[in-house]
Design a protein around this motif. Sequence first.
Motif, PDB file in Angstrom:
ATOM      1  N   MET A   1      43.746  46.140  54.932  1.00  0.00           N
ATOM      2  CA  MET A   1      43.732  44.875  54.207  1.00  0.00           C
ATOM      3  C   MET A   1      44.539  45.019  52.914  1.00  0.00           C
ATOM      4  O   MET A   1      44.285  45.916  52.117  1.00  0.00           O
ATOM      5  CB  MET A   1      42.297  44.500  53.859  1.00  0.00           C
ATOM      6  N   LYS A   2      45.503  44.139  52.763  1.00  0.00           N
ATOM      7  CA  LYS A   2      46.329  44.162  51.557  1.00  0.00           C
ATOM      8  C   LYS A   2      45.815  43.118  50.583  1.00  0.00           C
ATOM      9  O   LYS A   2      45.635  41.955  50.923  1.00  0.00           O
ATOM     10  CB  LYS A   2      47.781  43.866  51.908  1.00  0.00           C
ATOM     11  N   ILE A   3      45.566  43.545  49.346  1.00  0.00           N
ATOM     12  CA  ILE A   3      45.081  42.634  48.302  1.00  0.00           C
ATOM     13  C   ILE A   3      46.272  42.214  47.451  1.00  0.00           C
ATOM     14  O   ILE A   3      47.015  43.063  46.945  1.00  0.00           O
ATOM     15  CB  ILE A   3      44.018  43.317  47.431  1.00  0.00           C
ATOM     16  N   ARG A   4      46.447  40.919  47.297  1.00  0.00           N
ATOM     17  CA  ARG A   4      47.518  40.395  46.452  1.00  0.00           C
ATOM     18  C   ARG A   4      46.885  39.674  45.265  1.00  0.00           C
ATOM     19  O   ARG A   4      46.083  38.759  45.446  1.00  0.00           O
ATOM     20  CB  ARG A   4      48.401  39.431  47.249  1.00  0.00           C
ATOM     21  N   LEU A   5      47.243  40.088  44.077  1.00  0.00           N
ATOM     22  CA  LEU A   5      46.703  39.484  42.859  1.00  0.00           C
ATOM     23  C   LEU A   5      47.753  38.613  42.191  1.00  0.00           C
ATOM     24  O   LEU A   5      48.944  38.906  42.243  1.00  0.00           O
ATOM     25  CB  LEU A   5      46.239  40.583  41.899  1.00  0.00           C
ATOM     26  N   LYS A   6      47.292  37.549  41.557  1.00  0.00           N
ATOM     27  CA  LYS A   6      48.211  36.601  40.920  1.00  0.00           C
ATOM     28  C   LYS A   6      48.847  37.211  39.671  1.00  0.00           C
ATOM     29  O   LYS A   6      48.268  38.095  39.022  1.00  0.00           O
ATOM     30  CB  LYS A   6      47.448  35.344  40.512  1.00  0.00           C
ATOM     31  N   PRO A   7      50.027  36.700  39.293  1.00  0.00           N
ATOM     32  CA  PRO A   7      50.563  37.054  37.965  1.00  0.00           C
ATOM     33  C   PRO A   7      49.593  36.583  36.885  1.00  0.00           C
ATOM     34  O   PRO A   7      48.889  35.584  37.039  1.00  0.00           O
ATOM     35  CB  PRO A   7      51.883  36.281  37.896  1.00  0.00           C
ATOM     36  N   LEU A   8      49.560  37.292  35.778  1.00  0.00           N
ATOM     37  CA  LEU A   8      48.589  36.973  34.737  1.00  0.00           C
ATOM     38  C   LEU A   8      48.731  35.564  34.180  1.00  0.00           C
ATOM     39  O   LEU A   8      47.737  34.932  33.795  1.00  0.00           O
ATOM     40  CB  LEU A   8      48.673  37.996  33.607  1.00  0.00           C
ATOM     41  N   ASP A   9      49.954  35.042  34.151  1.00  0.00           N
ATOM     42  CA  ASP A   9      50.113  33.694  33.595  1.00  0.00           C
ATOM     43  C   ASP A   9      49.583  32.608  34.525  1.00  0.00           C
ATOM     44  O   ASP A   9      49.610  31.431  34.179  1.00  0.00           O
ATOM     45  CB  ASP A   9      51.566  33.430  33.209  1.00  0.00           C
ATOM     46  N   GLU A  10      49.060  33.006  35.697  1.00  0.00           N
ATOM     47  CA  GLU A  10      48.409  32.066  36.597  1.00  0.00           C
ATOM     48  C   GLU A  10      46.909  32.338  36.723  1.00  0.00           C
ATOM     49  O   GLU A  10      46.227  31.733  37.550  1.00  0.00           O
ATOM     50  CB  GLU A  10      49.051  32.143  37.992  1.00  0.00           C
ATOM     51  N   GLN A  11      46.390  33.231  35.899  1.00  0.00           N
ATOM     52  CA  GLN A  11      45.010  33.681  36.066  1.00  0.00           C
ATOM     53  C   GLN A  11      44.052  33.102  35.029  1.00  0.00           C
ATOM     54  O   GLN A  11      44.426  32.803  33.894  1.00  0.00           O
ATOM     55  CB  GLN A  11      44.945  35.211  35.958  1.00  0.00           C
ATOM     56  N   VAL A  12      42.790  32.999  35.466  1.00  0.00           N
ATOM     57  CA  VAL A  12      41.650  32.776  34.576  1.00  0.00           C
ATOM     58  C   VAL A  12      40.883  34.091  34.530  1.00  0.00           C
ATOM     59  O   VAL A  12      40.468  34.617  35.563  1.00  0.00           O
ATOM     60  CB  VAL A  12      40.731  31.654  35.102  1.00  0.00           C
ATOM     61  N   VAL A  13      40.710  34.637  33.325  1.00  0.00           N
ATOM     62  CA  VAL A  13      40.111  35.960  33.159  1.00  0.00           C
ATOM     63  C   VAL A  13      38.871  35.851  32.281  1.00  0.00           C
ATOM     64  O   VAL A  13      38.896  35.222  31.225  1.00  0.00           O
ATOM     65  CB  VAL A  13      41.108  36.951  32.526  1.00  0.00           C
ATOM     66  N   VAL A  14      37.796  36.490  32.720  1.00  0.00           N
ATOM     67  CA  VAL A  14      36.574  36.602  31.925  1.00  0.00           C
ATOM     68  C   VAL A  14      36.486  38.024  31.394  1.00  0.00           C
ATOM     69  O   VAL A  14      36.647  38.987  32.151  1.00  0.00           O
ATOM     70  CB  VAL A  14      35.326  36.274  32.760  1.00  0.00           C
ATOM     71  N   VAL A  15      36.229  38.157  30.103  1.00  0.00           N
ATOM     72  CA  VAL A  15      36.012  39.476  29.499  1.00  0.00           C
ATOM     73  C   VAL A  15      34.622  39.470  28.868  1.00  0.00           C
ATOM     74  O   VAL A  15      34.351  38.731  27.923  1.00  0.00           O
ATOM     75  CB  VAL A  15      37.078  39.809  28.437  1.00  0.00           C
ATOM     76  N   LEU A  16      33.746  40.309  29.400  1.00  0.00           N
ATOM     77  CA  LEU A  16      32.387  40.453  28.888  1.00  0.00           C
ATOM     78  C   LEU A  16      32.350  41.680  27.974  1.00  0.00           C
ATOM     79  O   LEU A  16      32.668  42.785  28.404  1.00  0.00           O
ATOM     80  CB  LEU A  16      31.410  40.620  30.050  1.00  0.00           C
ATOM     81  N   GLY A  17      31.968  41.464  26.720  1.00  0.00           N
ATOM     82  CA  GLY A  17      32.030  42.533  25.731  1.00  0.00           C
ATOM     83  C   GLY A  17      33.339  42.472  24.965  1.00  0.00           C
ATOM     84  O   GLY A  17      33.998  43.484  24.749  1.00  0.00           O
ATOM     85  N   ALA A  18      33.704  41.254  24.537  1.00  0.00           N
ATOM     86  CA  ALA A  18      35.069  41.010  24.029  1.00  0.00           C
ATOM     87  C   ALA A  18      35.159  40.910  22.514  1.00  0.00           C
ATOM     88  O   ALA A  18      36.260  40.754  21.987  1.00  0.00           O
ATOM     89  CB  ALA A  18      35.615  39.712  24.638  1.00  0.00           C
ATOM     90  N   SER A  19      34.066  41.019  21.786  1.00  0.00           N
ATOM     91  CA  SER A  19      34.117  40.701  20.355  1.00  0.00           C
ATOM     92  C   SER A  19      34.826  41.754  19.520  1.00  0.00           C
ATOM     93  O   SER A  19      35.319  41.459  18.432  1.00  0.00           O
ATOM     94  CB  SER A  19      32.709  40.466  19.807  1.00  0.00           C
ATOM     95  N   SER A  20      34.902  42.996  20.004  1.00  0.00           N
ATOM     96  CA  SER A  20      35.562  44.062  19.248  1.00  0.00           C
ATOM     97  C   SER A  20      36.043  45.146  20.204  1.00  0.00           C
ATOM     98  O   SER A  20      35.785  45.091  21.405  1.00  0.00           O
ATOM     99  CB  SER A  20      34.598  44.672  18.212  1.00  0.00           C
ATOM    100  N   GLY A  21      36.762  46.116  19.659  1.00  0.00           N
ATOM    101  CA  GLY A  21      37.129  47.305  20.410  1.00  0.00           C
ATOM    102  C   GLY A  21      37.969  47.046  21.644  1.00  0.00           C
ATOM    103  O   GLY A  21      38.882  46.211  21.645  1.00  0.00           O
ATOM    104  N   ILE A  22      37.659  47.766  22.707  1.00  0.00           N
ATOM    105  CA  ILE A  22      38.434  47.703  23.949  1.00  0.00           C
ATOM    106  C   ILE A  22      38.420  46.293  24.539  1.00  0.00           C
ATOM    107  O   ILE A  22      39.446  45.791  25.003  1.00  0.00           O
ATOM    108  CB  ILE A  22      37.889  48.725  24.964  1.00  0.00           C
ATOM    109  N   GLY A  23      37.266  45.642  24.541  1.00  0.00           N
ATOM    110  CA  GLY A  23      37.188  44.298  25.100  1.00  0.00           C
ATOM    111  C   GLY A  23      38.077  43.320  24.357  1.00  0.00           C
ATOM    112  O   GLY A  23      38.775  42.509  24.979  1.00  0.00           O
ATOM    113  N   ARG A  24      38.075  43.402  23.027  1.00  0.00           N
ATOM    114  CA  ARG A  24      38.911  42.501  22.233  1.00  0.00           C
ATOM    115  C   ARG A  24      40.390  42.814  22.448  1.00  0.00           C
ATOM    116  O   ARG A  24      41.199  41.898  22.616  1.00  0.00           O
ATOM    117  CB  ARG A  24      38.552  42.629  20.752  1.00  0.00           C
TER     118      ARG A  24
END
Length: 333
Positions: A1-24
């Motif tokens: 099975m080949k997984i194809r991911l969208k270019p980032l400018d077409e994506q909706v991304v959720v980041v949990l733990g985003a207020s500082s550090g690596i997440g930010r």
Amino acid sequence: MKIRLKPLDEQVVVVLGASSGIGRASALRLAARGARLVVGARSQPGLASLVQEITAAGGEAVHLVCDAADPDQVQRLADLAVSRFGRIDTWVNAAALSLFATFEDTTPAEFRRVVEVNYLGQVHGALAALPHLRAAGQGALISISSVESRVALPLHAAYSAGKHAVQGAMDALRRDLIADGAPISVTTVKPATIDTPLFTNSRNKMDRRPKGPPPVYSPEVVAACVEHAAEHPVRDLLAGGAAAQMLATEALAPKVMDLLLAKVAIRAESTREKVPGGSPGNLDAPTSDDRVKADLHGRPSLFTWLQLHPRARVLTAAGALAAPTLVRRFRRA
């Protein structure tokens, strides 16, 4: 099975733990590439400043105050992404807490809290994300783990335990998805020591301020791994060459690693700054610290850059193999 991911400018991304550090750092990097961001963490001020920074640069982002240890709150973060942007393409689990204490000085409540955030927080994120990634027909789940998922450090039992659990859960999930034929990539990013406020905000039972053992890498090293994994299905990424060295030593000579870390790591995990009585950190309540970097002067990583640029890696290997022949020809000339 080949997984194809969208270019980032077409994506909706959720980041949990985003207020500082690596997440930010990851959220800012993904937004700069054109992704629409939904960010969550416990710190309202940190999230608000992050969204303001993204929108001021021309990006699009919304936030929700969210404790990763609470599955209902994490589910509301997923619901916000779908109600606002219609879907989720990539989910990044970056929430983490830290505690510096010996095993015996760590209370059951402290073990529970660290594991609830660092391990169960990632489980809650994955469970909230997976139905939406399936509905989108493809997607990426990115787990920010640690080299400590394989190499436990002294004074870090609760943190290491949580990261070990993350490794097992993500490996099992990946295999479930492969068996099911689901086109969802599961990537585990394993950083070495990164220059973030994690150490400043750790609960600390030492008499000196904690830090990570050197060498120390910039948060951008990890953010680059997240950016790559959002567009390229990849199993594991190591952030910092020291992570590769530690994993290799642990696998080949675990007893040597026991002695080395017992003798060296404890001193390397503290600064000269005295903090009598330690510090409570952010286990029980968030801080307003919204920095990406702390004060450890992190550096870039050639090792990680080569991981993310396979063509350059091949050329580098070819050059290394050809070098002795070229040197001999030069000497004969």
